[in-house]
Write a protein that holds these residues in place. Structure first.
Motif, PDB file in Angstrom:
ATOM      1  N   GLU A 257       1.873 -64.265  54.263  1.00 47.83           N
ATOM      2  CA  GLU A 257       2.756 -63.452  53.425  1.00 47.83           C
ATOM      3  C   GLU A 257       4.177 -63.986  53.483  1.00 47.83           C
ATOM      4  OE1 GLU A 257       2.397 -59.449  54.767  1.00 47.83           O
ATOM      5  OE2 GLU A 257       0.363 -59.223  53.988  1.00 47.83           O
ATOM      6  N   LYS A 258       4.619 -64.417  54.653  1.00 40.57           N
ATOM      7  CA  LYS A 258       5.960 -64.975  54.794  1.00 40.57           C
ATOM      8  C   LYS A 258       6.086 -66.271  54.011  1.00 40.57           C
ATOM      9  CE  LYS A 258       6.990 -63.022  59.314  1.00 40.57           C
ATOM     10  NZ  LYS A 258       7.241 -63.331  60.735  1.00 40.57           N
ATOM     11  N   LYS A 259       5.040 -67.089  54.021  1.00 41.42           N
ATOM     12  CA  LYS A 259       5.071 -68.358  53.296  1.00 41.42           C
ATOM     13  C   LYS A 259       5.159 -68.118  51.795  1.00 41.42           C
ATOM     14  CE  LYS A 259       2.592 -71.237  56.593  1.00 41.42           C
ATOM     15  NZ  LYS A 259       1.377 -72.012  56.826  1.00 41.42           N
ATOM     16  N   ILE A 260       4.491 -67.109  51.327  1.00 40.28           N
ATOM     17  CA  ILE A 260       4.497 -66.802  49.896  1.00 40.28           C
ATOM     18  C   ILE A 260       5.881 -66.321  49.468  1.00 40.28           C
ATOM     19  CG2 ILE A 260       3.573 -65.223  48.154  1.00 40.28           C
ATOM     20  CD1 ILE A 260       0.892 -65.372  49.652  1.00 40.28           C
ATOM     21  N   GLU A 261       6.549 -65.565  50.325  1.00 38.66           N
ATOM     22  CA  GLU A 261       7.858 -65.019  49.983  1.00 38.66           C
ATOM     23  C   GLU A 261       8.931 -66.098  49.909  1.00 38.66           C
ATOM     24  OE1 GLU A 261       8.655 -62.041  52.873  1.00 38.66           O
ATOM     25  OE2 GLU A 261       7.067 -60.722  52.183  1.00 38.66           O
ATOM     26  N   GLN A 262       8.813 -67.152  50.695  1.00 40.72           N
ATOM     27  CA  GLN A 262       9.821 -68.204  50.707  1.00 40.72           C
ATOM     28  C   GLN A 262       9.658 -69.097  49.478  1.00 40.72           C
ATOM     29  OE1 GLN A 262       9.183 -70.243  54.360  1.00 40.72           O
ATOM     30  NE2 GLN A 262      10.082 -68.634  55.617  1.00 40.72           N
ATOM     31  N   PRO A 263      10.743 -69.337  48.749  1.00 48.99           N
ATOM     32  CA  PRO A 263      10.629 -70.216  47.588  1.00 48.99           C
ATOM     33  C   PRO A 263      10.460 -71.668  48.034  1.00 48.99           C
ATOM     34  CG  PRO A 263      12.895 -69.578  47.953  1.00 48.99           C
ATOM     35  CD  PRO A 263      12.067 -68.802  48.919  1.00 48.99           C
TER      36      PRO A 263
ATOM     37  N   LYS B 230      -5.713 -62.256  65.745  1.00 47.54           N
ATOM     38  CA  LYS B 230      -5.426 -63.575  65.189  1.00 47.54           C
ATOM     39  C   LYS B 230      -5.416 -63.538  63.662  1.00 47.54           C
ATOM     40  CE  LYS B 230      -7.268 -66.464  68.891  1.00 47.54           C
ATOM     41  NZ  LYS B 230      -8.326 -67.438  69.249  1.00 47.54           N
ATOM     42  N   VAL B 231      -6.375 -62.833  63.090  1.00 44.27           N
ATOM     43  CA  VAL B 231      -6.460 -62.729  61.632  1.00 44.27           C
ATOM     44  C   VAL B 231      -5.242 -62.000  61.083  1.00 44.27           C
ATOM     45  CG1 VAL B 231      -7.745 -61.665  59.736  1.00 44.27           C
ATOM     46  CG2 VAL B 231      -8.962 -62.904  61.533  1.00 44.27           C
ATOM     47  N   GLU B 232      -4.827 -60.938  61.741  1.00 42.02           N
ATOM     48  CA  GLU B 232      -3.641 -60.204  61.300  1.00 42.02           C
ATOM     49  C   GLU B 232      -2.403 -61.087  61.384  1.00 42.02           C
ATOM     50  OE1 GLU B 232      -3.368 -56.672  63.629  1.00 42.02           O
ATOM     51  OE2 GLU B 232      -5.153 -55.783  62.736  1.00 42.02           O
ATOM     52  N   LYS B 233      -2.280 -61.860  62.448  1.00 39.34           N
ATOM     53  CA  LYS B 233      -1.136 -62.747  62.622  1.00 39.34           C
ATOM     54  C   LYS B 233      -1.102 -63.813  61.529  1.00 39.34           C
ATOM     55  CE  LYS B 233       0.982 -65.871  65.959  1.00 39.34           C
ATOM     56  NZ  LYS B 233       0.846 -66.500  67.285  1.00 39.34           N
ATOM     57  N   ILE B 234      -2.260 -64.383  61.235  1.00 42.16           N
ATOM     58  CA  ILE B 234      -2.335 -65.411  60.197  1.00 42.16           C
ATOM     59  C   ILE B 234      -2.008 -64.819  58.839  1.00 42.16           C
ATOM     60  CG2 ILE B 234      -3.923 -66.930  58.957  1.00 42.16           C
ATOM     61  CD1 ILE B 234      -5.291 -67.441  61.668  1.00 42.16           C
TER      62      ILE B 234
END
Length: 56
Positions: free
Chosen positions: A33-39, A24-28
């Motif tokens: 990381e994906k949220k940070i990459e998206q502008p 779960k921690v790895e998934k979160i």
């Protein structure tokens, strides 16, 4: 020996629960990381900015 055999299932359940938590921690962290990459897109206001009440 009786005590050890009685606790094997308990220990196995605890290890399984720890593995679930790690996944779960790895998934979160991957989602973060994906949220940070998206502008982020700034909100653009539509209209003149005046309230309808001001026209009355």
């Amino acid at each position: 020996m009786k005590i050890v055999t009685g606790n094997i299932n308990f220990i196995q359940r605890r290890l399984d629960a720890l593995d679930k938590e790690r996944k779960k921690v790895e998934k979160i962290s991957k989602e973060e990381e994906k949220k940070i990459e998206q502008p982020t897109v700034a909100y653009k206001r539509k209209g003149s900015g005046r309230r309808k009440v001001d026209f009355i």
